[in-house]
Scaffold this active site. Structure first.
Site, PDB file in Angstrom:
ATOM      1  N   TRP A 178     -40.276  34.024 -10.117  1.00  0.00           N
ATOM      2  CA  TRP A 178     -39.963  35.476 -10.597  1.00  0.00           C
ATOM      3  C   TRP A 178     -40.423  35.484 -12.346  1.00  0.00           C
ATOM      4  CZ3 TRP A 178     -36.834  34.298 -14.764  1.00  0.00           C
ATOM      5  CH2 TRP A 178     -36.299  32.912 -14.646  1.00  0.00           C
ATOM      6  N   CYS A 226     -42.224  28.059 -18.095  1.00  0.00           N
ATOM      7  CA  CYS A 226     -42.031  26.618 -17.747  1.00  0.00           C
ATOM      8  C   CYS A 226     -42.833  25.726 -19.019  1.00  0.00           C
ATOM      9  CB  CYS A 226     -43.005  26.147 -16.587  1.00  0.00           C
ATOM     10  SG  CYS A 226     -42.599  26.988 -15.034  1.00  0.00           S
ATOM     11  N   LYS A 259     -45.496  34.292  -0.691  1.00  0.00           N
ATOM     12  CA  LYS A 259     -43.936  34.321  -0.521  1.00  0.00           C
ATOM     13  C   LYS A 259     -43.424  34.512  -2.020  1.00  0.00           C
ATOM     14  CE  LYS A 259     -39.409  33.910   0.083  1.00  0.00           C
ATOM     15  NZ  LYS A 259     -39.162  34.242  -1.394  1.00  0.00           N
ATOM     16  N   PRO A 260     -43.191  35.836  -2.277  1.00  0.00           N
ATOM     17  CA  PRO A 260     -42.963  36.010  -3.786  1.00  0.00           C
ATOM     18  C   PRO A 260     -41.490  35.789  -3.875  1.00  0.00           C
ATOM     19  CG  PRO A 260     -43.220  38.264  -2.515  1.00  0.00           C
ATOM     20  CD  PRO A 260     -43.451  37.035  -1.570  1.00  0.00           C
ATOM     21  N   ALA A 261     -41.198  35.491  -5.158  1.00  0.00           N
ATOM     22  CA  ALA A 261     -39.738  35.287  -5.655  1.00  0.00           C
ATOM     23  C   ALA A 261     -38.847  36.457  -5.175  1.00  0.00           C
ATOM     24  CB  ALA A 261     -39.350  34.994  -7.105  1.00  0.00           C
ATOM     25  N   GLU A 313     -46.679  23.172  -9.430  1.00  0.00           N
ATOM     26  CA  GLU A 313     -46.445  23.453 -10.997  1.00  0.00           C
ATOM     27  C   GLU A 313     -45.039  23.560 -11.267  1.00  0.00           C
ATOM     28  OE1 GLU A 313     -45.718  25.168 -14.060  1.00  0.00           O
ATOM     29  OE2 GLU A 313     -46.825  27.174 -13.426  1.00  0.00           O
ATOM     30  N   LEU A 314     -44.486  22.488 -11.973  1.00  0.00           N
ATOM     31  CA  LEU A 314     -43.033  22.611 -11.713  1.00  0.00           C
ATOM     32  C   LEU A 314     -42.407  22.514 -13.311  1.00  0.00           C
ATOM     33  CD1 LEU A 314     -42.858  19.692  -9.174  1.00  0.00           C
ATOM     34  CD2 LEU A 314     -42.647  21.954  -8.886  1.00  0.00           C
TER      35      LEU A 314
HETATM   36  C1  SIN Z   1     -45.010  29.358 -16.018  1.00  0.00           C
HETATM   37  O1  SIN Z   1     -44.025  29.512 -16.631  1.00  0.00           O
HETATM   38  O2  SIN Z   1     -44.719  28.837 -14.859  1.00  0.00           O
HETATM   39  C2  SIN Z   1     -46.448  29.731 -16.287  1.00  0.00           C
HETATM   40  C3  SIN Z   1     -46.743  30.099 -17.737  1.00  0.00           C
HETATM   41  C4  SIN Z   1     -48.025  30.498 -17.851  1.00  0.00           C
HETATM   42  O3  SIN Z   1     -49.029  30.382 -17.122  1.00  0.00           O
HETATM   43  O4  SIN Z   1     -48.527  30.523 -19.050  1.00  0.00           O
END
Ligand code: SIN
Length: 518
Positions: free
Chosen positions: A186, A322, A210-212, A288-289
């Protein structure tokens, strides 16, 4: 009238999203079709409800009011989507489409995404709470993946390998893996879809997105534009579901023999579960965690650049990123100057409803996120950290707001030190030597992004190599770009997205050996 009122009115009317509503521009009211607002999922080129007829509400985190409803699909709907994507790839011949055809489709999608920027931004801000300027920034970023992979589609080259035997010819060709299941978060409701879907489609795969649960409306808006761009039926499918059905949908995507690859962006905990579920079928998976990014300010840093970088890295999307800096390590000699400049800047942040001009900090996405951020700060306080500013919820703005916060005297027994806060909290550790900073920075099982500021050239090269992260911003707090290879090491993930490597997640190398040639 702010955009959320517009959506509230739609919800109140219970006409499940009237489209000819009034939309506001910054300066004047214009009547325009909000044609991207969809209330159905998309399977085999058709807009559909859940087979069960169930729906769930999508809410605006600014005021927690309902924006609309979308289908609450389950594994029955997903099975249909999987069959469709599988047949489209194999029997309906998508696997024989040319890279030129796919590039042309992606270019057309890119064009439609660009021309509908304002409308997508309004939808995104309404369901994610992201300030409108950031939504527009994400649209630029998200669209750039479609453009990039339209270009890259034409360059999925194989190799002719020099043969060790005169009567042989050896070749390596790259072929699409088949159906790709894309599970997206999201926090970047647009860019995390296009970063995966554009790469997969460029490679020649069909996709199921499958979107959030919190942000399906942006995903459906992008899908509407893919439909208008002329994507053949079954190439791009979207299955929406509430949190209740999300785990079983994820599991079926991972276990189905008809799905060849999974790409997931989200928490490390869920990533580990999906990884296990993919193991049985030896399925290709890109993860991508979560991160726990260090942001190191060395004594030689340019103070202004370091403070700018800290603000950009931390407060992008209210810290719900992230790659947001999670632990700030500041060296003794620059500590006081950095802290006073940082405090000044944090106090200036404008908090509010992201649809209003100039707002920089919106709400957190949902209640569980708010609870988590509050608990992390409370835990640090109880263990002896000092809250220099913020540190509390802001009910005067709405029920999901948390104040931009600075916490000092962080210690390694605190949750803020060990876990990703995913909120507007800057946690500071003071250090003396480069070795000490590296030990702290690398003392985590996460390794997504890292940042450091230094003007000492030897230190720049040394620390770049020693920091254990998949991506490093050197004197830079914003590192994302379609041209860059995005991804982590350690428990922060496997695989890379964006760059020329992004397509590799969706192709396999086939070795062809032509023998006994005369
Ligand atoms: C993310 O937070 O998963 C992606 C952030 C980004 O691509 O800059």
């Amino acid at each position: 009238m702010p955009v959320f009122l517009l959506f509230n009115r739609v919800a109140l009317n219970r006409v499940v999203m009237r489209r000819d509503v009034i939309e506001l521009s910054a300066t004047n009211i214009i009547r325009r079709k909000l044609h991207l607002l969809q209330n159905q999922a998309f399977i085999n080129g058709k807009w559909v409800d859940a087979l069960s007829g169930q729906k769930f509400d999508v809410t605006n985190p600014v005021n927690e009011q309902t924006l609309g409803t979308v289908p609450d699909m389950n594994v029955d709907d997903l099975n249909e989507a999987i069959d469709t994507a599988y047949q489209t790839f194999y029997s309906k011949g998508w696997h024989t489409s040319t890279s030129k055809e796919r590039a042309a489709l992606l270019k057309k999608w890119f064009h439609f995404l660009e021309t509908n920027r304002q409308e997508i931004a309004r939808i995104m801000t309404s369901e994610s709470g992201k300030p409108i300027a950031e939504s527009l920034g994400e649209i630029t970023y998200g669209n750039s993946f479609v453009e990039w992979f339209a270009e890259e589609a034409r360059r999925v080259y194989g190799e002719i390998v020099p043969t060790p035997q005169a009567n042989r010819q050896m070749m390596l060709i790259k072929q699409p893996v088949g159906v790709a299941g894309l599970i997206t978060p999201w926090n970047f409701p647009h860019a995390m879809i296009t970063r995966k879907a554009a790469a997969a489609i460029a490679a020649g795969c069909t996709v199921i997105i499958k979107p959030a649960e919190d942000t399906p409306l942006t995903a459906l808006a992008l899908t509407k534009l893919a439909e208008e761009a002329g994507f053949p039926k079954g190439v791009l499918n979207v299955v929406t579901s509430s949190r209740k059905n999300a785990a079983s949908i994820g599991e079926l995507l991972c276990r189905s023999e008809k799905v060849a690859a999974i790409s997931f962006t989200g928490s490390t905990e869920v990533g580990k579960l999906l990884y296990k579920q993919c193991a049985n079928g030896i399925k290709r998976i890109g993860l991508e965690l979560g991160g726990n990014a260090p942001f190191i300010v060395f004594d030689s840093a340019d103070l202004n650049k370091a403070v700018d970088g800290a603000m950009n890295s931390k407060f992008r999307n209210c810290g719900q990123t992230c790659i947001s800096a999670n632990r700030f390590l500041v060296q003794d000699g620059i500590y006081d100057r950095f802290m006073s400049r940082l405090l000044e800047r944090v106090k200036q942040l404008k908090i509010g409803d992201g649809s209003q001009d100039g707002v920089q900090i919106g709400p957190l996405i949902n209640r569980s996120q708010l609870t988590k951020v509050s608990q992390f700060v409370e835990d640090a306080k109880q263990k002896g950290a000092e809250v220099v500013c913020g540190g509390k919820q802001l009910p005067e703005h709405g029920s999901l707001y948390f104040a931009p916060t600075i916490v000092t005297r962080l210690r390694n027994d605190m949750r803020l030190y060990n876990e990703e806060v995913f909120g507007p909290v800057i946690s500071i550790i003071r250090f003396k030597t480069e070795d000490e900073a590296l030990k702290i920075a690398n003392g985590t099982q996460r390794g997504l992004a890292g940042y450091f500021y230094s003007t000492d050239l030897n230190q720049v090269f040394r620390v770049s190599k020693l920091l254990e992260s998949g991506m490093i911003g050197v004197n830079e707090g914003l590192i994302s770009s379609a041209e860059a290879a995005f991804g982590g090491i350690k428990e922060s993930g496997i695989g890379r997205e964006g760059s020329k490597y992004g397509i590799d997640e969706y192709v396999y190398i086939k070795y062809l050996c032509y023998g006994n040639l005369e």
